[in-house]
Scaffold this motif. Structure first.
Motif, mmCIF file in Angstrom:
data_model
loop_
_atom_site.group_PDB
_atom_site.id
_atom_site.type_symbol
_atom_site.label_atom_id
_atom_site.label_comp_id
_atom_site.label_asym_id
_atom_site.label_seq_id
_atom_site.Cartn_x
_atom_site.Cartn_y
_atom_site.Cartn_z
ATOM 1 N N MET A 156 -52.590 -15.969 6.383
ATOM 2 C CA MET A 156 -51.587 -14.958 6.715
ATOM 3 C C MET A 156 -51.891 -13.634 6.026
ATOM 4 S SD MET A 156 -47.486 -15.023 5.941
ATOM 5 C CE MET A 156 -47.268 -16.557 6.850
ATOM 6 N N THR A 157 -51.652 -12.536 6.732
ATOM 7 C CA THR A 157 -51.766 -11.213 6.134
ATOM 8 C C THR A 157 -50.396 -10.539 6.144
ATOM 9 O OG1 THR A 157 -52.318 -10.183 8.250
ATOM 10 C CG2 THR A 157 -54.153 -10.945 6.875
ATOM 11 N N ARG A 158 -50.168 -9.727 5.129
ATOM 12 C CA ARG A 158 -48.899 -9.017 5.022
ATOM 13 C C ARG A 158 -49.098 -7.820 4.117
ATOM 14 N NH1 ARG A 158 -43.647 -10.914 1.535
ATOM 15 N NH2 ARG A 158 -42.324 -9.120 1.989
ATOM 16 N N LYS A 159 -48.486 -6.708 4.468
ATOM 17 C CA LYS A 159 -48.625 -5.506 3.651
ATOM 18 C C LYS A 159 -47.332 -4.714 3.718
ATOM 19 C CE LYS A 159 -51.761 -1.560 2.958
ATOM 20 N NZ LYS A 159 -52.983 -0.886 3.478
ATOM 21 N N THR A 160 -46.642 -4.604 2.597
ATOM 22 C CA THR A 160 -45.390 -3.859 2.565
ATOM 23 C C THR A 160 -45.660 -2.368 2.379
ATOM 24 O OG1 THR A 160 -45.163 -4.159 0.171
ATOM 25 C CG2 THR A 160 -44.150 -5.828 1.595
ATOM 26 N N ASP A 161 -44.656 -1.579 2.644
ATOM 27 C CA ASP A 161 -44.746 -0.138 2.481
ATOM 28 C C ASP A 161 -44.407 0.218 1.034
ATOM 29 O OD1 ASP A 161 -44.543 2.595 2.513
ATOM 30 O OD2 ASP A 161 -43.137 2.706 4.183
ATOM 31 N N PRO A 162 -45.375 0.743 0.273
ATOM 32 C CA PRO A 162 -45.093 1.069 -1.134
ATOM 33 C C PRO A 162 -44.013 2.127 -1.307
ATOM 34 C CG PRO A 162 -47.221 1.954 -0.446
ATOM 35 C CD PRO A 162 -46.767 1.040 0.638
ATOM 36 N N CYS A 163 -43.761 2.909 -0.261
ATOM 37 C CA CYS A 163 -42.727 3.933 -0.351
ATOM 38 C C CYS A 163 -41.324 3.321 -0.458
ATOM 39 C CB CYS A 163 -42.784 4.855 0.870
ATOM 40 S SG CYS A 163 -44.280 5.878 0.943
ATOM 41 N N LYS A 164 -41.210 2.057 -0.072
ATOM 42 C CA LYS A 164 -39.911 1.385 -0.122
ATOM 43 C C LYS A 164 -39.664 0.649 -1.434
ATOM 44 C CE LYS A 164 -39.444 0.894 4.888
ATOM 45 N NZ LYS A 164 -39.208 -0.034 6.025
ATOM 46 N N ALA A 165 -40.657 0.696 -2.331
ATOM 47 C CA ALA A 165 -40.467 0.086 -3.646
ATOM 48 C C ALA A 165 -39.284 0.739 -4.348
ATOM 49 C CB ALA A 165 -41.730 0.233 -4.478
ATOM 50 N N PHE A 166 -38.535 -0.034 -5.083
ATOM 51 C CA PHE A 166 -37.358 0.381 -5.846
ATOM 52 C C PHE A 166 -36.075 0.392 -5.016
ATOM 53 C CE2 PHE A 166 -40.939 2.535 -7.968
ATOM 54 C CZ PHE A 166 -40.840 1.976 -9.232
ATOM 55 N N GLU A 167 -36.186 0.353 -3.681
ATOM 56 C CA GLU A 167 -34.975 0.294 -2.869
ATOM 57 C C GLU A 167 -34.253 -1.027 -3.143
ATOM 58 O OE1 GLU A 167 -35.863 0.758 1.237
ATOM 59 O OE2 GLU A 167 -36.572 2.824 1.043
ATOM 60 N N LEU A 168 -32.930 -0.997 -3.167
ATOM 61 C CA LEU A 168 -32.169 -2.219 -3.424
ATOM 62 C C LEU A 168 -32.131 -3.106 -2.183
ATOM 63 C CD1 LEU A 168 -29.120 -0.957 -5.524
ATOM 64 C CD2 LEU A 168 -31.230 -2.053 -6.326
ATOM 65 N N ALA A 169 -32.263 -4.402 -2.421
ATOM 66 C CA ALA A 169 -32.218 -5.373 -1.336
ATOM 67 C C ALA A 169 -31.513 -6.626 -1.826
ATOM 68 C CB ALA A 169 -33.633 -5.721 -0.865
ATOM 69 N N GLU A 170 -30.903 -7.356 -0.902
ATOM 70 C CA GLU A 170 -30.200 -8.581 -1.271
ATOM 71 C C GLU A 170 -31.189 -9.729 -1.453
ATOM 72 O OE1 GLU A 170 -27.120 -9.710 1.386
ATOM 73 O OE2 GLU A 170 -25.739 -8.140 0.700
ATOM 74 N N ARG A 171 -31.005 -10.471 -2.521
ATOM 75 C CA ARG A 171 -31.813 -11.651 -2.778
ATOM 76 C C ARG A 171 -30.901 -12.760 -3.274
ATOM 77 N NH1 ARG A 171 -34.930 -8.904 -0.572
ATOM 78 N NH2 ARG A 171 -37.126 -8.432 -1.033
ATOM 79 N N SER A 172 -31.282 -13.995 -2.981
ATOM 80 C CA SER A 172 -30.539 -15.146 -3.485
ATOM 81 C C SER A 172 -31.126 -15.535 -4.831
ATOM 82 C CB SER A 172 -30.650 -16.309 -2.503
ATOM 83 O OG SER A 172 -29.987 -17.456 -3.010
ATOM 84 N N PHE A 173 -30.253 -15.652 -5.837
ATOM 85 C CA PHE A 173 -30.714 -15.997 -7.179
ATOM 86 C C PHE A 173 -29.671 -16.878 -7.856
ATOM 87 C CE2 PHE A 173 -31.048 -15.226 -11.761
ATOM 88 C CZ PHE A 173 -32.394 -15.506 -11.967
ATOM 89 N N GLU A 174 -30.116 -18.067 -8.265
ATOM 90 C CA GLU A 174 -29.218 -19.000 -8.957
ATOM 91 C C GLU A 174 -27.935 -19.246 -8.158
ATOM 92 O OE1 GLU A 174 -29.880 -20.634 -11.835
ATOM 93 O OE2 GLU A 174 -31.882 -19.748 -11.912
ATOM 94 N N GLY A 175 -28.082 -19.337 -6.830
ATOM 95 C CA GLY A 175 -26.936 -19.616 -5.976
ATOM 96 C C GLY A 175 -26.048 -18.424 -5.707
ATOM 97 N N LYS A 176 -26.454 -17.239 -6.167
ATOM 98 C CA LYS A 176 -25.663 -16.036 -5.950
ATOM 99 C C LYS A 176 -26.494 -15.005 -5.185
ATOM 100 C CE LYS A 176 -22.998 -16.543 -10.235
ATOM 101 N NZ LYS A 176 -22.603 -15.877 -11.505
#
Length: 228
Positions: A156-176
């Motif tokens: 698999m290949t994947r490449k994110t846009d570095p300009c979007k680094a630091f933007e807030l995004a939702e993630r699941s962590f410890e059930g929250k």
């Protein structure tokens, strides 16, 4: 204020989780592969070992507690702050951990072993990836070995846009559900990865998929040394 580079976004993520949750983003487990590889190539307490991108120190602390001579660096000051605190808790010398951006700096010594887990895939730019591998080459002894582990399945290949680094995004962590900084990622095929290592004058001794690396479904492991 100095502009932060895209690959420094993890510093924000660490701060968020450390301050609000009081625990490590990457958990407490070390990756057994590293210790196995060091033993495979006969590392002992006199061997000099460097970890690049130690994060919250799970692998380095595990090795230090087993009397390996490890130095561990990370670009994130928050991560190193966490490592030093953990070192104190385990009665380990905190000076083994230090902040460093290896893409812009060099050390004055070379090592018998260098390893990195889930670091190279955070670098999106070709030039940054070349600098990473050049650092490994420059700081490895002529008979040294390096273990470079990246996220991916080799296809698999994947490449994110570095300009979007630091933007807030939702993630699941410890059930929250938490809002954390977006980080960068570049996944490559085996063909691309091996070509990068070849270009960096690193000889591949062995490469394979590992499904035991903490936090990842599938990881690509490359065991390398400097070309003669």
């Amino acid at each position: 204020m100095k502009k932060r580079k895209y690959y420094e976004a993890y510093d924000d993520r660490y701060k968020k989780i450390h301050e609000e949750m009081g625990c490590a983003w990457a958990g407490e487990s070390s990756s057994p592969t590293i210790e196995k590889l060091l033993k495979k190539y006969h590392a002992d307490k006199n061997s000099s070992i460097l970890e690049i991108g130690c994060g919250e120190g799970q692998n380095a602390l595990n090795l230090l507690l087993k009397n390996f001579n490890v130095e561990a660096s990370d670009v994130s000051s928050e991560a190193i702050k966490w490592c030093k605190q953990k070192a104190k808790e385990f009665n380990v010398d905190e000076s083994h951990f230090f902040v460093m951006d290896i893409l812009d700096n060099k050390l004055k010594k070379k090592y018998d072993f260098i390893f990195s887990v889930a670091v190279l895939h955070m670098l999106v730019d070709d030039g940054d990836r070349c600098k990473f591998l050049r650092f490994v080459f420059d700081h490895l002894k002529d008979d040294g070995k390096a273990f470079i582990i990246v996220m991916g399945d080799g296809q698999m290949t994947r490449k994110t846009d570095p300009c979007k680094a630091f933007e807030l995004a939702e993630r699941s962590f410890e059930g929250k559900t938490v809002q954390v900084a977006t980080t960068s990622c570049r996944m490559v095929t085996w063909e691309e990865y091996l070509a990068e290592l070849e270009k960096a004058n690193l000889k591949v001794l062995n490469y394979y998929i590992d499904k035991t690396i903490a936090g990842f479904v599938s990881s690509m492991v490359a065991e390398v040394e400097k070309k003669n």
